[in-house]
Motif scaffolding. Structure first.
Motif, PDB file in Angstrom:
ATOM      1  N   UNK A 105       0.819  -1.211   0.000  1.00  0.00           N
ATOM      2  CA  UNK A 105       0.000   0.000   0.000  1.00  0.00           C
ATOM      3  C   UNK A 105       0.855   1.263   0.000  1.00  0.00           C
ATOM      4  N   UNK A 106       1.916   1.269   0.792  1.00  0.00           N
ATOM      5  CA  UNK A 106       2.759   2.464   0.878  1.00  0.00           C
ATOM      6  C   UNK A 106       3.385   2.789  -0.477  1.00  0.00           C
ATOM      7  N   UNK A 107       3.878   1.771  -1.175  1.00  0.00           N
ATOM      8  CA  UNK A 107       4.472   1.993  -2.496  1.00  0.00           C
ATOM      9  C   UNK A 107       3.412   2.480  -3.480  1.00  0.00           C
ATOM     10  N   UNK A 108       2.227   1.895  -3.397  1.00  0.00           N
ATOM     11  CA  UNK A 108       1.135   2.278  -4.297  1.00  0.00           C
ATOM     12  C   UNK A 108       0.746   3.737  -4.092  1.00  0.00           C
ATOM     13  N   UNK A 109       0.700   4.165  -2.849  1.00  0.00           N
ATOM     14  CA  UNK A 109       0.299   5.543  -2.555  1.00  0.00           C
ATOM     15  C   UNK A 109       1.321   6.560  -3.040  1.00  0.00           C
ATOM     16  N   UNK A 110       2.565   6.120  -3.237  1.00  0.00           N
ATOM     17  CA  UNK A 110       3.607   7.019  -3.726  1.00  0.00           C
ATOM     18  C   UNK A 110       3.608   7.130  -5.253  1.00  0.00           C
ATOM     19  N   UNK A 111       2.828   6.300  -5.919  1.00  0.00           N
ATOM     20  CA  UNK A 111       2.814   6.301  -7.382  1.00  0.00           C
ATOM     21  C   UNK A 111       2.000   7.468  -7.922  1.00  0.00           C
ATOM     22  N   UNK A 112       2.301   7.824  -9.167  1.00  0.00           N
ATOM     23  CA  UNK A 112       1.533   8.873  -9.832  1.00  0.00           C
ATOM     24  C   UNK A 112       0.139   8.347 -10.166  1.00  0.00           C
ATOM     25  N   UNK A 114      -1.218   8.296 -13.022  1.00  0.00           N
ATOM     26  CA  UNK A 114      -1.133   7.509 -14.254  1.00  0.00           C
ATOM     27  C   UNK A 114      -0.632   6.097 -13.963  1.00  0.00           C
ATOM     28  N   UNK A 115       0.351   5.976 -13.094  1.00  0.00           N
ATOM     29  CA  UNK A 115       0.839   4.650 -12.729  1.00  0.00           C
ATOM     30  C   UNK A 115      -0.272   3.824 -12.080  1.00  0.00           C
ATOM     31  N   UNK A 140       3.276  -3.952 -22.684  1.00  0.00           N
ATOM     32  CA  UNK A 140       3.514  -2.807 -23.561  1.00  0.00           C
ATOM     33  C   UNK A 140       2.214  -2.122 -23.983  1.00  0.00           C
ATOM     34  N   UNK A 141       1.120  -2.883 -23.988  1.00  0.00           N
ATOM     35  CA  UNK A 141      -0.144  -2.313 -24.448  1.00  0.00           C
ATOM     36  C   UNK A 141      -0.839  -1.452 -23.401  1.00  0.00           C
ATOM     37  N   UNK A 142      -0.690  -1.807 -22.127  1.00  0.00           N
ATOM     38  CA  UNK A 142      -1.387  -1.063 -21.077  1.00  0.00           C
ATOM     39  C   UNK A 142      -1.046   0.428 -21.102  1.00  0.00           C
ATOM     40  N   UNK A 143       0.233   0.817 -21.163  1.00  0.00           N
ATOM     41  CA  UNK A 143       0.527   2.255 -21.232  1.00  0.00           C
ATOM     42  C   UNK A 143      -0.087   2.925 -22.458  1.00  0.00           C
ATOM     43  N   UNK A 159       6.375   7.869 -24.896  1.00  0.00           N
ATOM     44  CA  UNK A 159       5.634   6.653 -24.559  1.00  0.00           C
ATOM     45  C   UNK A 159       6.553   5.613 -23.932  1.00  0.00           C
ATOM     46  N   UNK A 160       7.778   5.533 -24.408  1.00  0.00           N
ATOM     47  CA  UNK A 160       8.733   4.597 -23.810  1.00  0.00           C
ATOM     48  C   UNK A 160       8.983   4.935 -22.343  1.00  0.00           C
ATOM     49  N   UNK A 161       8.990   6.217 -22.020  1.00  0.00           N
ATOM     50  CA  UNK A 161       9.173   6.626 -20.627  1.00  0.00           C
ATOM     51  C   UNK A 161       7.979   6.209 -19.776  1.00  0.00           C
ATOM     52  N   UNK A 162       6.778   6.318 -20.355  1.00  0.00           N
ATOM     53  CA  UNK A 162       5.576   5.887 -19.638  1.00  0.00           C
ATOM     54  C   UNK A 162       5.606   4.378 -19.423  1.00  0.00           C
TER      55      UNK A 162
END
Length: 210
Positions: A105-112, A114-115, A140-143, A159-162
């Motif tokens: 949960x802690x890692x998830x809450x730190x995500x953007x 979009x992530x 590769x398709x999800x982003x 897009x590669x960065x995403x």
């Protein structure tokens, strides 16, 4: 050994390449044993590490990754044994792949935002893509889907960065790190149930990101 094939076709340095190949494949007294069906050594070590040397599971995933349903452990020898020896005798503890036991949960809450959206979409599509090829495509398709980009468009730098940020998000939830084995290999090694548990936000967290 692509250069050997080129040498056989009459390419430059053919005889030199053949001599190098012969020296690598035989001793004075006999020919060195070679793997009938060469599979990436890093793939084997990753699978053996994450599955705790579950050979049945390793063979299932290797068969999916190579598209060869007839593979047997004997066909991967002696490379398979070498990979097991590496895991047991030489792999440093800090290079082993740690696997989380609960949703992070802690890692998830730190995500953007979009992530989080990519994680949510990925989790919802896991079941229908649960094989090596399907997971590879999905990664590769999800982003592209989240960004509204056609799936057949070649990704640009942005897009590669995403895509990379999405891969990092998966690794953080599964391994607690930003890198690890190839994600399809990693997730198939863990199994569908555990993968779902590690990448599916509890309802409260999922709703808060919408």
């Amino acid at each position: 050994m692509g250069w050997v094939a080129e040498a056989g076709a009459g390419g430059h340095g053919t005889e030199l390449n053949r001599n190098i190949y012969r020296r690598a494949c035989q001793t004075v007294s006999s020919e060195v044993e070679r793997t009938p069906k060469p599979v990436s050594f890093s793939l084997l070590t990753s699978l053996l590490d994450v599955t705790h040397e579950n050979i049945e599971q390793v063979m299932r995933i290797v068969s999916q990754s190579t598209g060869d349903a007839m593979l047997s452990p004997e066909m991967l020898e002696p490379r398979l044994t070498c990979a097991r020896n590496w895991i047991n005798d030489y792999l440093p503890d800090d290079e082993r792949t740690p696997i989380q036991s609960t949703f992070q949960t802690a890692a998830y809450e730190q995500m953007s935002e979009e992530q989080r959206r990519m994680i949510s979409l990925f989790s919802s599509l896991l079941n229908e893509h649960w094989n090596y090829v399907g997971l590879t495509d999905l990664m590769y398709n999800v982003p592209e889907m989240v960004r509204g980009v056609p799936l057949d468009v070649k990704p640009d730098t942005a897009l590669k960065q995403v895509q990379r940020s999405f891969f990092v998000a998966i690794y953080q939830l599964v391994c607690g790190r930003e890198t690890g084995p190839r994600i399809p290999t990693l997730l198939l090694s863990l199994g569908r149930e555990k993968t779902h548990m590690l990448v599916t936000p509890p309802r409260k967290e999922a709703c808060s990101s919408l």
